[in-house]
Design an enzyme around this catalytic site. Sequence first.
Site, PDB file in Angstrom:
ATOM      1  N   LYS A 128       8.050  28.989  13.493  1.00 61.15           N
ATOM      2  CA  LYS A 128       7.059  30.029  13.195  1.00 61.15           C
ATOM      3  C   LYS A 128       7.724  31.405  13.159  1.00 61.15           C
ATOM      4  O   LYS A 128       7.558  32.166  12.216  1.00 61.15           O
ATOM      5  CB  LYS A 128       5.966  30.021  14.277  1.00 61.15           C
ATOM      6  CG  LYS A 128       5.067  31.239  14.243  1.00 61.15           C
ATOM      7  CD  LYS A 128       4.015  31.208  15.330  1.00 61.15           C
ATOM      8  CE  LYS A 128       4.417  31.796  16.649  1.00 61.15           C
ATOM      9  NZ  LYS A 128       4.474  33.258  16.716  1.00 61.15           N
ATOM     10  N   ASN A 129       8.482  31.715  14.200  1.00 61.74           N
ATOM     11  CA  ASN A 129       9.026  33.070  14.294  1.00 61.74           C
ATOM     12  C   ASN A 129      10.075  33.357  13.226  1.00 61.74           C
ATOM     13  O   ASN A 129      10.258  34.507  12.835  1.00 61.74           O
ATOM     14  CB  ASN A 129       9.605  33.329  15.694  1.00 61.74           C
ATOM     15  CG  ASN A 129       8.492  33.488  16.722  1.00 61.74           C
ATOM     16  OD1 ASN A 129       7.323  33.584  16.361  1.00 61.74           O
ATOM     17  ND2 ASN A 129       8.862  33.516  17.999  1.00 61.74           N
TER      18      ASN A 129
ATOM     19  N   ARG B  52      -2.276  29.162  16.292  1.00 59.27           N
ATOM     20  CA  ARG B  52      -1.366  30.172  15.743  1.00 59.27           C
ATOM     21  C   ARG B  52       0.064  29.645  15.714  1.00 59.27           C
ATOM     22  O   ARG B  52       0.861  30.075  14.883  1.00 59.27           O
ATOM     23  CB  ARG B  52      -1.392  31.440  16.608  1.00 59.27           C
ATOM     24  CG  ARG B  52      -2.659  32.266  16.472  1.00 59.27           C
ATOM     25  CD  ARG B  52      -2.502  33.551  17.240  1.00 59.27           C
ATOM     26  NE  ARG B  52      -1.167  34.086  17.013  1.00 59.27           N
ATOM     27  CZ  ARG B  52      -0.444  34.728  17.925  1.00 59.27           C
ATOM     28  NH1 ARG B  52      -0.936  34.966  19.113  1.00 59.27           N
ATOM     29  NH2 ARG B  52       0.752  35.172  17.635  1.00 59.27           N
TER      30      ARG B  52
ATOM     31  N   CYS C 284      -1.637  43.882  23.142  1.00 54.01           N
ATOM     32  CA  CYS C 284      -1.419  42.448  23.006  1.00 54.01           C
ATOM     33  C   CYS C 284      -1.559  41.855  24.384  1.00 54.01           C
ATOM     34  O   CYS C 284      -1.236  42.510  25.372  1.00 54.01           O
ATOM     35  CB  CYS C 284      -0.020  42.242  22.448  1.00 54.01           C
ATOM     36  SG  CYS C 284       0.688  40.673  22.804  1.00 54.01           S
TER      37      CYS C 284
ATOM     38  N   ASP D 207       9.388  32.486  25.714  1.00 56.00           N
ATOM     39  CA  ASP D 207       8.343  31.689  25.064  1.00 56.00           C
ATOM     40  C   ASP D 207       8.259  30.263  25.618  1.00 56.00           C
ATOM     41  O   ASP D 207       7.404  29.491  25.186  1.00 56.00           O
ATOM     42  CB  ASP D 207       8.585  31.633  23.545  1.00 56.00           C
ATOM     43  CG  ASP D 207       8.213  32.949  22.857  1.00 56.00           C
ATOM     44  OD1 ASP D 207       7.634  33.818  23.517  1.00 56.00           O
ATOM     45  OD2 ASP D 207       8.509  33.086  21.657  1.00 56.00           O
TER      46      ASP D 207
ATOM     47  N   ARG E 255       3.959  45.973  24.548  1.00 52.94           N
ATOM     48  CA  ARG E 255       4.716  45.652  23.338  1.00 52.94           C
ATOM     49  C   ARG E 255       4.723  46.766  22.291  1.00 52.94           C
ATOM     50  O   ARG E 255       4.182  46.615  21.194  1.00 52.94           O
ATOM     51  CB  ARG E 255       4.201  44.355  22.713  1.00 52.94           C
ATOM     52  CG  ARG E 255       4.338  43.180  23.639  1.00 52.94           C
ATOM     53  CD  ARG E 255       3.885  41.908  23.007  1.00 52.94           C
ATOM     54  NE  ARG E 255       4.962  41.226  22.291  1.00 52.94           N
ATOM     55  CZ  ARG E 255       4.812  40.052  21.691  1.00 52.94           C
ATOM     56  NH1 ARG E 255       3.664  39.447  21.696  1.00 52.94           N
ATOM     57  NH2 ARG E 255       5.819  39.478  21.088  1.00 52.94           N
TER      58      ARG E 255
HETATM   59  C1  UD1 Z   1       9.669  37.993  19.302  1.00 54.40           C
HETATM   60  C2  UD1 Z   1       8.898  36.697  19.153  1.00 54.40           C
HETATM   61  C3  UD1 Z   1       8.157  36.357  20.424  1.00 54.40           C
HETATM   62  C4  UD1 Z   1       9.120  36.353  21.613  1.00 54.40           C
HETATM   63  C5  UD1 Z   1       9.922  37.641  21.672  1.00 54.40           C
HETATM   64  C6  UD1 Z   1      11.003  37.618  22.749  1.00 54.40           C
HETATM   65  C7  UD1 Z   1       8.351  36.768  16.787  1.00 54.40           C
HETATM   66  C8  UD1 Z   1       7.295  36.862  15.739  1.00 54.40           C
HETATM   67  N1  UD1 Z   1       7.948  36.862  18.060  1.00 54.40           N
HETATM   68  O1  UD1 Z   1       8.691  38.998  19.533  1.00 54.40           O
HETATM   69  O2  UD1 Z   1       7.559  35.071  20.257  1.00 54.40           O
HETATM   70  O3  UD1 Z   1       8.380  36.218  22.801  1.00 54.40           O
HETATM   71  O4  UD1 Z   1      10.569  37.880  20.412  1.00 54.40           O
HETATM   72  O5  UD1 Z   1      11.859  36.560  22.546  1.00 54.40           O
HETATM   73  O6  UD1 Z   1       9.511  36.557  16.482  1.00 54.40           O
HETATM   74  N2  UD1 Z   1       9.951  46.303  22.861  1.00 54.40           N
HETATM   75  C9  UD1 Z   1       9.831  47.660  22.981  1.00 54.40           C
HETATM   76  N3  UD1 Z   1       9.873  48.417  21.843  1.00 54.40           N
HETATM   77  C10 UD1 Z   1      10.015  47.859  20.601  1.00 54.40           C
HETATM   78  C11 UD1 Z   1      10.144  46.462  20.495  1.00 54.40           C
HETATM   79  C12 UD1 Z   1      10.115  45.707  21.651  1.00 54.40           C
HETATM   80  O7  UD1 Z   1       9.705  48.200  24.081  1.00 54.40           O
HETATM   81  O8  UD1 Z   1      10.021  48.595  19.609  1.00 54.40           O
HETATM   82  C13 UD1 Z   1       9.941  45.462  24.084  1.00 54.40           C
HETATM   83  C14 UD1 Z   1       8.804  44.457  24.114  1.00 54.40           C
HETATM   84  O9  UD1 Z   1       7.620  45.027  24.623  1.00 54.40           O
HETATM   85  C15 UD1 Z   1       9.381  43.392  25.002  1.00 54.40           C
HETATM   86  C16 UD1 Z   1      10.874  43.402  24.663  1.00 54.40           C
HETATM   87  O10 UD1 Z   1      11.105  44.663  24.058  1.00 54.40           O
HETATM   88  O11 UD1 Z   1       9.225  43.760  26.350  1.00 54.40           O
HETATM   89  C17 UD1 Z   1      11.334  42.313  23.726  1.00 54.40           C
HETATM   90  O12 UD1 Z   1      10.484  42.267  22.615  1.00 54.40           O
HETATM   91  P1  UD1 Z   1      10.956  41.774  21.170  1.00 54.40           P
HETATM   92  O13 UD1 Z   1      12.236  41.037  21.289  1.00 54.40           O
HETATM   93  O14 UD1 Z   1      10.883  42.922  20.239  1.00 54.40           O
HETATM   94  O15 UD1 Z   1       9.808  40.760  20.810  1.00 54.40           O
HETATM   95  P2  UD1 Z   1       9.096  40.532  19.425  1.00 54.40           P
HETATM   96  O16 UD1 Z   1      10.058  40.712  18.309  1.00 54.40           O
HETATM   97  O17 UD1 Z   1       7.813  41.286  19.378  1.00 54.40           O
END
Ligand code: UD1
Length: 422
Positions: A22-23, A400, A118, A308, A123
Amino acid sequence: MDSICVTGGAALAGEIPIAGAKNACLTLMPATLLTDDPLTLTNAPRLSDIRTMTLLLQSLGAEVSALQEGRVLALSSHALDSHRAEYDIVRKMRASILVLGPLLARHGEAEVSLPGGCAIGARPVDLHLKGLEQLGAVLELKDGYVHATAKGGLRGGRVSFPFVSVGATENVLMAATLAKGTTVIENAAREPEIVDLARCLRAMGAAIEGEGSDTITVEGVDALHGATHQVVTDRIELGTYMLAPAITGGTVECLGGRMELVESFAEKLDEAGISVEETARGLKVSRKNGRIRAVDVETAPFPGFPTDLQAQMMALLCTAEGESHLHETIFENRFMHAPELMRMGAEIDVSGGTATVRGVDRLKGAPVMATDLRASVSLILAGLAAEGDTLVNRVYHLDRGYERVEEKLSACGATIERVSGS
Ligand code: UD1
């Protein structure tokens, strides 16, 4: 609203085919925005999140067709007529922010609604935005939308993330493919989904090196072309189904599974007394003799233990012998499954980012509420091991990210069915 009813007790035996990730698919689909030519994705999972991304891309004027019962996605962005991703779609799925980098790179302009809150934490998307600014984007936040422009196009730059973000790495990587000059992404995410995206972009003509390490270098090109790409196996679905025989005491072969996708997770299973064997067709998982042993787990970016899989691992540890500790380091509010597991008789204390689980002999079936995607499947796993019936409510979260969960588990002997709600 549908529910899932699980009657626990049966040891599972059989095989479960693992779908495409999915991701990975959610970041490969927006890559269509980078070219006029067709992009074809094979091994796509059939999930509601994929349908949401389809709607989002279609709202921008892209053509997206699901072929072969949704296993193949044919995408084309030759007639885009909008660069605005509306709140109504974005609020449903945070991954919508992944259209920002490609839209900006191709059209010099994008408006994307901020995803908002979320269930598993705040996030924010600040890293996505700062990364794109490093490539010359000018950003303004107005009315809940990010308005991004890059007059004259993006230019390569150095993007050094303060901590690892999967989505921000993906957004910057896609944008950098069409930027003028060289981009270096430091402290890049190393997840298999990033490697898969880089492989697809390379097949589309991008010049990328270093994916899978913490430094990715991109040499911008003038244009990308079409490609056909096979979506990588879903390591989270794989890990989830690896836990099914672990929790019930049977043997299941997860078809298409590969050890390199779940190495740190498999190490923890081994510590807990679960054997994982590589076969010609995937990974065969069985419970060794005796009770599950308690283990300590700390989530971390890849190649560490995936956040996850934390909820599902907690379900396993609820019946382990001894006390386990789960440290969640990625998301601040990711233990919402704990009170639901406690309704089934689990003994769990949550304090800050740590959950302490004292194993009990047997969980007991109960009505429970799915609070997010991975939490919902952890309750199904717990239900498989519990005495009596577990009714998991609010399963739209499950749909989802897991296709045909009831079919896959019942084929291995589980008693599980979907109960249609009004
Ligand atoms: C992706 C995955 C999700 C998984 C996560 C961590 C997808 C669609 N989703 O989510 O299933 O749980 O990686 O492996 O691929 N953060 C910030 N600022 C930002 C971006 C992130 O503070 O601009 C923080 C987030 O709140 C979180 C951490 O960084 O605490 C890691 O998040 P991130 O790796 O970005 O997760 P996603 O890409 O949203």
